[in-house]
Design a protein around this motif. Structure first.
Motif, short mmCIF file in Angstrom:
data_model
loop_
_atom_site.label_atom_id
_atom_site.label_comp_id
_atom_site.label_asym_id
_atom_site.label_seq_id
_atom_site.Cartn_x
_atom_site.Cartn_y
_atom_site.Cartn_z
N SER A 38 23.03 19.36 -9.67
CA SER A 38 23.03 19.48 -8.21
C SER A 38 21.65 19.89 -7.70
O SER A 38 20.89 20.59 -8.40
CB SER A 38 24.07 20.51 -7.76
OG SER A 38 23.63 21.83 -8.07
N ASP A 39 21.35 19.49 -6.49
CA ASP A 39 20.06 19.86 -5.89
C ASP A 39 19.95 21.37 -5.74
O ASP A 39 18.85 21.93 -5.83
CB ASP A 39 19.91 19.18 -4.51
CG ASP A 39 19.70 17.68 -4.64
OD1 ASP A 39 19.51 17.19 -5.77
OD2 ASP A 39 19.74 16.98 -3.60
N GLU A 40 21.07 22.01 -5.50
CA GLU A 40 21.08 23.47 -5.36
C GLU A 40 20.62 24.14 -6.65
O GLU A 40 19.83 25.09 -6.63
CB GLU A 40 22.49 23.95 -4.99
CG GLU A 40 22.59 25.45 -4.78
CD GLU A 40 24.01 25.90 -4.45
OE1 GLU A 40 24.23 27.12 -4.37
OE2 GLU A 40 24.89 25.03 -4.28
N LYS A 42 18.86 22.66 -9.09
CA LYS A 42 17.47 22.25 -9.35
C LYS A 42 16.49 23.15 -8.59
O LYS A 42 15.42 23.50 -9.11
CB LYS A 42 17.25 20.80 -8.93
CG LYS A 42 17.93 19.77 -9.81
CD LYS A 42 17.74 18.37 -9.23
CE LYS A 42 18.57 17.35 -9.99
NZ LYS A 42 18.52 16.01 -9.37
N ALA A 43 16.83 23.49 -7.37
CA ALA A 43 15.92 24.26 -6.51
C ALA A 43 15.59 25.63 -7.10
O ALA A 43 14.55 26.22 -6.77
CB ALA A 43 16.52 24.41 -5.13
N GLU A 59 10.18 12.18 -7.02
CA GLU A 59 11.29 12.53 -6.13
C GLU A 59 12.08 13.72 -6.67
O GLU A 59 12.48 14.62 -5.92
CB GLU A 59 12.20 11.32 -5.93
CG GLU A 59 11.59 10.17 -5.14
CD GLU A 59 10.50 9.42 -5.90
OE1 GLU A 59 9.60 8.86 -5.25
OE2 GLU A 59 10.56 9.39 -7.15
N GLU A 60 12.29 13.72 -7.98
CA GLU A 60 13.00 14.85 -8.58
C GLU A 60 12.18 16.14 -8.46
O GLU A 60 12.73 17.21 -8.21
CB GLU A 60 13.31 14.57 -10.06
CG GLU A 60 14.39 13.53 -10.29
CD GLU A 60 15.79 14.04 -9.99
OE1 GLU A 60 15.94 15.14 -9.42
OE2 GLU A 60 16.75 13.33 -10.34
N LYS A 63 12.61 18.19 -5.42
CA LYS A 63 13.84 18.98 -5.35
C LYS A 63 13.72 20.30 -6.12
O LYS A 63 14.66 21.09 -6.12
CB LYS A 63 15.00 18.16 -5.92
CG LYS A 63 15.26 16.86 -5.18
CD LYS A 63 16.31 16.02 -5.89
CE LYS A 63 16.49 14.67 -5.21
NZ LYS A 63 17.48 13.82 -5.93
#
Length: 338
Positions: A38-40, A42-43, A59-60, A63
């Motif tokens: 999830s982007d959450e 990854k952040a 792009e990754e 994030k």
């Protein structure tokens, strides 16, 4: 202060050791690929360890604003957006050597399967065919000339294995080891000379812009007729449509490929074709790979040459060291481009 460290693409057996190695860090462990995280999550990552199955694109990276370090669990790093990492100041480390014998042994296993028709013989028996050597006559390696493209760690092990088979060895590398060649009894030549004189060509070069389509439509026309080609390095070293043509017209007698150009699309051809905005070149490549897989004089395995238990353990040992070195402020095994 604890760092958030993510290990992606795990199999499961590594987790206990990871927790012991990094007891003071905030760990994120996942069997998923990076694209499935999830982007959450990854952040939050400050440190990331991935395998080649995860593409760390520009792009990754967007994030992962907190990311400072990537340790890829591989020798190759063409799955990483290195230019974008450099722009961001993200340090990237890799595993410079873990499977020298592992990969070289596999390459010769593929070669023997090809030249001695081992797969065909075993498949015939398992499929209840006749217990007969009819149409299974192969060719010896002893006395043949092998051309080894790339004499780094894996290439040098391949040289020694080939000499053990009593083969004549030609080598091509931008950085020849002339003293070693004189000592062991092999010879460095140009790529054109190697292709013109080799009964077997095996590739052990890294993939880069400079080595893209190292074997291509032009030089495959000049290759010794009846050659066998083995590739356990990277698919992009060979121009796929040129290889298909050479196999079909008999210029190349057979190919054993552990890697394919655009191999990430294997098995997803239908989905690719259904995409209205599908890249025509990607579609063409996917179809050519399917042709290769079905050809009787081609053996394809799923990027498996690295895959021994000992090699995987060595990969993890080096990766732990890379992470500890970064956390101590002294990064090790930083990729050459950085």
């Amino acid at each position: 202060m604890a760092h958030t460290v993510g290990f992606i693409d795990l199999e499961g057996w590594e987790e206990e050791r990871i927790r012991k190695e990094f007891p003071d860090e905030e760990l994120f462990l996942a069997k998923k690929s990076l694209a499935e995280i999830s982007d959450e999550d990854k952040a939050k990552l400050e440190v990331l360890s991935v395998f080649v199955s995860s593409k760390v694109t520009k792009e990754e990276l967007l994030k992962m604003p907190a990311l400072k370090f990537i340790s890829t669990r591989s020798t190759g790093f063409d799955h990483l957006a290195l230019a974008a990492c450099k722009e961001r100041g993200i340090i990237v480390s890799y595993v410079p050597g873990y499977g020298d014998h592992t990969v070289a042994e596999y390459a010769f296993g593929l070669l023997l399967s090809l030249t001695r028709k081992v797969y065909t013989a075993l498949d015939r028996i398992k499929e209840s065919g006749p217990f007969s050597p009819e149409e299974l006559r192969g060719t010896d390696l002893s006395g043949k000339t092998i051309g080894i493209i790339g004499t780094g760690r894996i290439g040098m092990v391949s040289v020694n294995i080939a000499l053990g088979f009593d083969m004549r060895v030609l080598a091509y590398d931008p950085y020849p080891k002339e003293e070693t060649a004189a000592e062991l009894g092999y010879r460095y030549v140009s790529l054109d000379e190697l292709l013109a004189n080799s009964d077997v060509v095996t590739l052990h070069a890294p993939y880069s812009e400079a080595t893209h389509h190292l074997l291509n439509a032009k030089n495959l026309k000049q290759i010794k007729r009846g050659v066998f080609i083995v590739n356990t390095a990277r698919g992009g070293l060979i121009e796929t449509d040129a290889l298909v043509t050479a196999l079909q017209d008999g210029t190349v007698a057979g190919a054993a490929l552990d890697v394919l150009e655009g191999e990430g699309e294997i098995g997803d051809e239908t989905a690719l074709l259904r995409h209205a905005d599908a890249d025509p070149e990607a579609v063409k490549l996917a179809l050519e790979n399917r042709v290769l897989i079905t050809m009787p004089n081609v053996l394809v395995s799923p990027h498996n040459a690295f895959n021994s238990q000992e090699a995987m353990e060595r990969i993890m040992d080096v990766t732990y060291g890379n992470l500890r070195a970064f956390l101590a402020g002294k990064p090790e095994h930083v990729v050459p481009q950085q």
